[in-house]
Design a protein around this motif. Structure first.
Motif, mmCIF file in Angstrom:
data_model
loop_
_atom_site.group_PDB
_atom_site.id
_atom_site.type_symbol
_atom_site.label_atom_id
_atom_site.label_comp_id
_atom_site.label_asym_id
_atom_site.label_seq_id
_atom_site.Cartn_x
_atom_site.Cartn_y
_atom_site.Cartn_z
ATOM 1 N N THR A 69 53.408 39.861 83.178
ATOM 2 C CA THR A 69 52.279 39.654 82.272
ATOM 3 C C THR A 69 51.806 41.000 81.736
ATOM 4 O O THR A 69 51.483 41.919 82.509
ATOM 5 C CB THR A 69 51.119 38.946 82.998
ATOM 6 N N THR A 76 48.540 46.647 80.204
ATOM 7 C CA THR A 76 48.686 46.739 81.666
ATOM 8 C C THR A 76 49.663 45.664 82.103
ATOM 9 O O THR A 76 49.547 44.500 81.702
ATOM 10 C CB THR A 76 47.339 46.541 82.389
ATOM 11 N N ASP A 83 51.753 43.447 85.059
ATOM 12 C CA ASP A 83 51.596 42.868 86.398
ATOM 13 C C ASP A 83 52.775 41.939 86.654
ATOM 14 O O ASP A 83 52.989 40.985 85.905
ATOM 15 C CB ASP A 83 50.270 42.105 86.469
ATOM 16 N N THR A 107 56.296 38.187 95.895
ATOM 17 C CA THR A 107 55.460 39.352 95.603
ATOM 18 C C THR A 107 54.760 39.858 96.857
ATOM 19 O O THR A 107 54.632 41.065 97.066
ATOM 20 C CB THR A 107 54.394 39.003 94.537
ATOM 21 N N LYS A 126 55.019 43.629 98.414
ATOM 22 C CA LYS A 126 53.849 44.477 98.695
ATOM 23 C C LYS A 126 53.843 44.928 100.151
ATOM 24 O O LYS A 126 53.608 46.105 100.452
ATOM 25 C CB LYS A 126 52.560 43.715 98.386
ATOM 26 N N ASP A 156 50.980 51.755 90.659
ATOM 27 C CA ASP A 156 50.697 51.458 92.067
ATOM 28 C C ASP A 156 51.669 52.212 92.964
ATOM 29 O O ASP A 156 52.754 52.602 92.548
ATOM 30 C CB ASP A 156 50.739 49.952 92.342
ATOM 31 N N LEU A 166 54.884 47.178 90.928
ATOM 32 C CA LEU A 166 54.361 45.851 90.615
ATOM 33 C C LEU A 166 53.315 45.937 89.505
ATOM 34 O O LEU A 166 53.128 44.996 88.744
ATOM 35 C CB LEU A 166 53.752 45.206 91.864
ATOM 36 N N LEU A 167 52.645 47.082 89.418
ATOM 37 C CA LEU A 167 51.632 47.314 88.386
ATOM 38 C C LEU A 167 52.077 48.484 87.511
ATOM 39 O O LEU A 167 52.541 49.508 88.021
ATOM 40 C CB LEU A 167 50.271 47.622 89.010
ATOM 41 N N THR A 168 51.919 48.310 86.184
ATOM 42 C CA THR A 168 52.389 49.335 85.250
ATOM 43 C C THR A 168 51.446 49.468 84.060
ATOM 44 O O THR A 168 50.570 48.626 83.836
ATOM 45 C CB THR A 168 53.789 48.977 84.709
#
Length: 199
Positions: A60, A100, A102, A117, A121, A143, A153-155
């Motif tokens: 997303t 952003t 996710d 996921t 993590k 992250d 996982l986060l960008t």
């Protein structure tokens, strides 16, 4: 006199027999112990750090300043070892906008959906997402794992001004014991090329 000699001979013979039996018994016990040790070593479970089965990826991309998100989807119902061709959606991004990112990973191959996921993590020090762009998009990982290395996982996606079609490759690396922040080590859990249109 003959009787005494005969009895002495029988006693000596019996003692030799008992000594021989003791030696045989000791040998049998030693053999049994060695056999049991060998079996226990052979029967010890081997724990392998298996790669995750991922059937669905949902990436997303939400405009940092607010707005409608772009959702990139990957679906491979039977996993990478199956014969079904995966489906991958094309995403449209606006030039000059920062997004952003996710990522959510799912395994829908079983009776119920597993959120992979959570495992990624938890085992962040064994995993790394690698992003490669062919066009005017700059992707930064925002992250970290427990050891302070990138996870992915986060960008953050900064889209440039060049309009047209391009691609973004997303690779999840499995790096137990060898993670060093690079994409050159470890095995590949999943590899996807998302088609992107910049408007």
């Amino acid at each position: 006199m003959h009787t005494n000699n005969y009895n002495l001979f029988n006693i000596t013979k019996m003692m030799k027999t008992i000594k021989t039996m003791k030696n045989l018994l000791g040998l049998l016990i030693l053999t049994g112990v060695l056999f049991l040790q060998s079996c226990s070593k052979d029967d010890d479970p081997i724990f392998e750090d298996e790669e995750e089965l991922i059937t669905d990826v949902i990436l997303t991309l939400t405009p940092a300043a607010g707005g409608t998100p772009t959702i990139l989807l990957f679906n491979d119902p039977d996993g990478e070892i199956g014969s079904v061709i995966p489906t991958i959606t094309r995403g449209t991004l606006q030039s000059g906008i920062t997004y952003t990112g996710d990522v959510v990973l799912l395994n829908n191959a079983g009776e119920s959906t597993e959120d992979v996921t959570v495992e990624i993590k938890t085992e962040g020090e064994e995993h790394l997402f690698c992003y490669t762009t062919a066009g005017d998009i700059t992707i930064d990982i925002t992250d970290k794992d427990a050891g302070g290395l990138n996870l992915g996982l986060l960008t953050s996606w900064a889209v440039g001004s060049t309009i047209g079609n391009t691609e973004v490759q997303v690779v999840l690396k499995h790096q137990p014991g060898v993670k060093d922040g690079s994409c050159d080590v470890g095995d590949t859990d999943i590899e996807i090329v998302f088609p992107i249109t910049i408007e």
